[in-house]
Design a protein around this motif. Structure first.
Motif, PDB file in Angstrom:
ATOM      1  N   ARG A  48      48.613 115.619  -8.401  1.00 23.42           N
ATOM      2  CA  ARG A  48      48.930 116.988  -7.974  1.00 23.42           C
ATOM      3  C   ARG A  48      48.280 117.363  -6.643  1.00 23.42           C
ATOM      4  N   LEU A  49      47.270 116.606  -6.257  1.00 21.36           N
ATOM      5  CA  LEU A  49      46.486 116.973  -5.084  1.00 21.36           C
ATOM      6  C   LEU A  49      47.191 116.582  -3.795  1.00 21.36           C
ATOM      7  N   ARG A  50      47.108 117.466  -2.811  1.00 27.79           N
ATOM      8  CA  ARG A  50      47.537 117.111  -1.465  1.00 27.79           C
ATOM      9  C   ARG A  50      46.382 117.387  -0.519  1.00 27.79           C
ATOM     10  N   ILE A  51      45.878 116.318   0.096  1.00 29.77           N
ATOM     11  CA  ILE A  51      44.726 116.443   0.977  1.00 29.77           C
ATOM     12  C   ILE A  51      45.098 117.317   2.173  1.00 29.77           C
ATOM     13  N   GLY A  52      44.128 118.091   2.672  1.00 31.42           N
ATOM     14  CA  GLY A  52      44.367 119.001   3.785  1.00 31.42           C
ATOM     15  C   GLY A  52      44.723 118.278   5.073  1.00 31.42           C
ATOM     16  N   ASP A  53      45.156 119.055   6.042  1.00 29.73           N
ATOM     17  CA  ASP A  53      45.540 118.509   7.336  1.00 29.73           C
ATOM     18  C   ASP A  53      44.352 117.826   8.018  1.00 29.73           C
ATOM     19  N   HIS A  54      44.692 116.956   8.966  1.00 29.94           N
ATOM     20  CA  HIS A  54      43.718 116.301   9.848  1.00 29.94           C
ATOM     21  C   HIS A  54      42.863 115.258   9.140  1.00 29.94           C
ATOM     22  N   ARG A  55      43.349 114.771   7.977  1.00 29.59           N
ATOM     23  CA  ARG A  55      42.667 113.689   7.268  1.00 29.59           C
ATOM     24  C   ARG A  55      43.678 112.559   7.048  1.00 29.59           C
ATOM     25  N   ILE A  56      43.670 111.579   7.921  1.00 32.49           N
ATOM     26  CA  ILE A  56      44.613 110.442   7.876  1.00 32.49           C
ATOM     27  C   ILE A  56      46.042 110.942   7.697  1.00 32.49           C
ATOM     28  N   GLN A  57      46.427 111.886   8.501  1.00 32.56           N
ATOM     29  CA  GLN A  57      47.732 112.545   8.375  1.00 32.56           C
ATOM     30  C   GLN A  57      48.707 111.980   9.415  1.00 32.56           C
ATOM     31  N   THR A  58      49.789 111.388   8.939  1.00 33.06           N
ATOM     32  CA  THR A  58      50.824 110.908   9.856  1.00 33.06           C
ATOM     33  C   THR A  58      51.597 112.102  10.399  1.00 33.06           C
ATOM     34  N   VAL A  59      51.587 112.277  11.722  1.00 34.68           N
ATOM     35  CA  VAL A  59      52.271 113.427  12.311  1.00 34.68           C
ATOM     36  C   VAL A  59      53.640 113.067  12.867  1.00 34.68           C
ATOM     37  N   ALA A  60      53.865 111.769  13.149  1.00 29.90           N
ATOM     38  CA  ALA A  60      55.181 111.350  13.649  1.00 29.90           C
ATOM     39  C   ALA A  60      55.240 109.833  13.690  1.00 29.90           C
ATOM     40  N   GLU A  61      56.462 109.320  13.765  1.00 26.81           N
ATOM     41  CA  GLU A  61      56.677 107.904  14.053  1.00 26.81           C
ATOM     42  C   GLU A  61      57.699 107.840  15.164  1.00 26.81           C
ATOM     43  N   VAL A  62      57.329 107.188  16.256  1.00 28.00           N
ATOM     44  CA  VAL A  62      58.174 107.136  17.444  1.00 28.00           C
ATOM     45  C   VAL A  62      58.305 105.680  17.886  1.00 28.00           C
ATOM     46  N   GLY A  63      59.526 105.173  17.882  1.00 28.71           N
ATOM     47  CA  GLY A  63      59.762 103.814  18.334  1.00 28.71           C
ATOM     48  C   GLY A  63      58.986 102.774  17.558  1.00 28.71           C
ATOM     49  N   GLY A  64      58.832 102.990  16.261  1.00 30.65           N
ATOM     50  CA  GLY A  64      58.109 102.035  15.422  1.00 30.65           C
ATOM     51  C   GLY A  64      56.609 102.172  15.482  1.00 30.65           C
ATOM     52  N   VAL A  65      56.099 103.180  16.197  1.00 26.15           N
ATOM     53  CA  VAL A  65      54.652 103.431  16.299  1.00 26.15           C
ATOM     54  C   VAL A  65      54.312 104.687  15.498  1.00 26.15           C
ATOM     55  N   ARG A  66      53.335 104.581  14.593  1.00 30.41           N
ATOM     56  CA  ARG A  66      52.871 105.743  13.815  1.00 30.41           C
ATOM     57  C   ARG A  66      51.761 106.458  14.579  1.00 30.41           C
ATOM     58  N   TYR A  67      51.812 107.778  14.552  1.00 32.71           N
ATOM     59  CA  TYR A  67      50.776 108.607  15.165  1.00 32.71           C
ATOM     60  C   TYR A  67      50.035 109.323  14.035  1.00 32.71           C
ATOM     61  N   VAL A  68      48.743 109.005  13.898  1.00 31.27           N
ATOM     62  CA  VAL A  68      47.965 109.454  12.748  1.00 31.27           C
ATOM     63  C   VAL A  68      46.798 110.331  13.217  1.00 31.27           C
ATOM     64  N   ASP A  69      46.697 111.496  12.614  1.00 30.88           N
ATOM     65  CA  ASP A  69      45.651 112.468  12.936  1.00 30.88           C
ATOM     66  C   ASP A  69      44.542 112.375  11.887  1.00 30.88           C
ATOM     67  N   ASP A  70      43.389 111.871  12.287  1.00 34.11           N
ATOM     68  CA  ASP A  70      42.192 111.921  11.441  1.00 34.11           C
ATOM     69  C   ASP A  70      41.077 112.591  12.234  1.00 34.11           C
ATOM     70  N   SER A  71      41.391 113.773  12.752  1.00 36.69           N
ATOM     71  CA  SER A  71      40.425 114.521  13.545  1.00 36.69           C
ATOM     72  C   SER A  71      39.172 114.859  12.739  1.00 36.69           C
ATOM     73  N   LYS A  72      39.302 114.852  11.400  1.00 38.04           N
ATOM     74  CA  LYS A  72      38.145 115.128  10.529  1.00 38.04           C
ATOM     75  C   LYS A  72      37.105 114.014  10.603  1.00 38.04           C
ATOM     76  N   ALA A  73      37.450 112.876  11.183  1.00 30.89           N
ATOM     77  CA  ALA A  73      36.485 111.777  11.345  1.00 30.89           C
ATOM     78  C   ALA A  73      35.543 112.134  12.492  1.00 30.89           C
ATOM     79  N   THR A  74      34.469 112.863  12.172  1.00 31.15           N
ATOM     80  CA  THR A  74      33.610 113.433  13.201  1.00 31.15           C
ATOM     81  C   THR A  74      32.318 112.657  13.430  1.00 31.15           C
ATOM     82  N   ASN A  75      32.230 111.443  12.873  1.00 29.34           N
ATOM     83  CA  ASN A  75      31.073 110.592  13.155  1.00 29.34           C
ATOM     84  C   ASN A  75      31.531 109.132  13.089  1.00 29.34           C
ATOM     85  N   PRO A  76      30.725 108.203  13.586  1.00 24.36           N
ATOM     86  CA  PRO A  76      31.173 106.804  13.630  1.00 24.36           C
ATOM     87  C   PRO A  76      31.509 106.226  12.258  1.00 24.36           C
TER      88      PRO A  76
END
Length: 484
Positions: A334-362
């Motif tokens: 039932r859970l849906r993780i919030g935005d900016h955590r390994i979130q695929t925002v688009a796929e363009v020409g076979g390339v996935r664009y993934v937002d993990d802005s929450k990754a704020t440390n190494p």
């Protein structure tokens, strides 16, 4: 100082106490509200005379608090103060807190206040999570599992909702899912949690501990406080020996158990993975020679190894509270993780664009990079005194290219030069919001079908953005220009 403060609870003579609340942020406002509910004399101090603070001050003053705002308001501790309740971001070396220490005035955080406000007659069990990364996701998973089990609960603490706010609710909770940061744990003294988990330990927030002889050791010691006085289960990460040592060294209530979680096959008193199943070999009578399924790997969305680890930790806490395996699985589904955590925002020409802005440390960035095979990496921001050498050395084979932005971009560039000299790197000179557009366009020019363009900055965001969410939104907006 009143002698009874040391053992104060909800029924103590609070109208006799003068309490200073340091900081008027979310937790400070909640703490002041809670203290007023107890009948205490409350003085709130904050150097920021902002519109938001003035609005909150008006509300508190209507409830008979005293509020001082403006430059220097929080520089000195007034006379006659019995207790200071501090906001978590305040370092112990802050002048007001240092003065409290010299005078022997106790300092609590909002978390400690919330715990005291439940004693002795309104106790609600806490299942708590800390760690360098994954806290919010794990607490969200835990809350969903508890809800699926039919329990009345709420996710509180560092996740955004102050615990005092839940304590003041008219709702009667069965259990609380609590996220605790090292800052919050530093100011706790009497917590005795039902069960607690430390997900991992890696360098982060070392600037907060910069005045300590060993900042990382001080950071770890604050994390370890979560296990003190635990009554049921201390959940640790088998892959991170530091978390197991914390359990071994903790003073727990007699009978409390050590429970491990692992991405491998679990031993007795552990949760782990067998084939495509998450299994429990800890909270069943026949744990010496068998295990019970609690979920499928497919129930963990988005799938990534570190997210499976989060799910296992959440499941361990839920199972420690008696939650049925079916509720664990249903909670994950039932859970849906919030935005900016390994979130695929688009796929363009076979390339996935993934937002993990929450990754704020190494450490968080390394976990994110581990989920993909070939990456064009977008990174940078405020490094907070951390090193990227171990991260780059570990992920170098995955990197097709890297583009760096933000105030500490050169820190990452230097690590790449040392450990991945073969990786093409673009260090952007611009420091405004246009940098993200340039970063995405350059990354797109380097990526080939099958690659992932990954925003996993490994850094905080406030050099360029209001928060990590705004940074993720900028990434998504830049990716949108590629698709028109």
């Amino acid at each position: 100082m009143k002698d009874w403060i040391a053992t104060a609870d909800r029924l103590s003579p609070w109208p006799q106490a003068r309490v200073v609340v340091a900081g008027l942020g979310t937790s400070g406002f909640a703490a002041a509200d809670g203290l007023l509910d107890l009948g205490a004399q409350v003085l709130v101090l904050d150097d920021a005379d902002s519109a938001g603070n003035r609005e909150k001050a008006t509300v508190l003053e209507m409830l008979d608090a005293e509020v001082w705002l403006g430059s220097g308001a929080a520089a000195n501790l007034p006379d006659g103060v019995d207790l200071v309740v501090t906001s978590p971001g305040w370092r112990p070396s802050a002048p007001l807190l240092a003065q409290a220490a010299l005078r022997g005035v106790p300092v609590w955080g909002e978390v400690e206040l919330a715990w005291r406000m439940m004693q002795p007659d309104r106790q609600v069990p806490w299942l708590a999570v800390t760690g360098t990364n994954g806290k919010t996701t794990t607490v969200g998973m835990l809350e969903s599992m508890l809800t699926a089990a039919g329990l009345t609960t709420s996710a509180v603490g560092n996740v955004g909702r102050p615990i005092v706010e839940a304590v003041l609710d008219e709702v009667t909770y069965d259990v609380l899912a609590v996220e605790l940061s090292s800052f919050q744990l530093h100011w706790t003294h009497s917590l005795s949690l039902h069960s607690a988990a430390v997900l991992n330990l890696a360098p982060d927030h070392l600037e907060w501990y910069a005045d300590q002889p060993d900042p990382l050791a001080a950071y770890a010691a604050d994390k370890a406080r979560i296990y003190e006085r635990v009554t049921h289960s201390c959940v640790y990460n088998v892959a991170d020996p530091a978390t197991e040592r914390m359990v071994e060294e903790a003073e727990v209530v007699e009978g409390a158990r050590a429970i491990g979680f692992t991405l491998g096959v679990p031993g007795p008193s552990m949760l782990g993975v067998v084939d495509d199943l998450l299994v429990d070999r800890a909270f069943i009578p026949q744990r010496r020679d068998s295990a019970v399924e609690v979920a499928k790997l497919a129930d963990v969305v988005p799938y990534a190894p570190h997210n499976v680890a989060n799910a296992l930790a959440a499941a361990a806490l839920a199972r420690s509270f008696g939650v049925h395996p079916t509720a664990v699985a249903n909670g994950l589904k039932r859970l849906r993780i919030g935005d900016h955590r390994i979130q695929t925002v688009a796929e363009v020409g076979g390339v996935r664009y993934v937002d993990d802005s929450k990754a704020t440390n190494p450490h968080a960035a390394a976990a994110s990079l581990a989920a993909f095979d070939s990456v064009v990496w977008i990174a940078g921001g405020q490094a907070k005194g951390t090193s990227f050498d171990d991260l780059v050395a570990a992920v170098a084979p995955k990197l097709r290219a890297a583009v760096l932005l933000g105030v500490d971009r050169q820190v990452i560039a230097d690590a790449l030069a040392r450990h991945a000299p073969q990786v093409p790197v673009n260090v952007l000179d611009v420091s405004d919001h246009g940098a993200m557009q340039q970063a995405v366009e350059w990354a797109a020019s380097r990526a080939v079908p099958g690659d992932v363009v990954l925003l996993a900055p490994g850094c905080a965001s406030k050099d360029m953005y209001s928060d990590y969410a705004a940074r993720g939104d900028a990434f998504a907006a830049a990716v949108a220009t590629l698709t028109g």
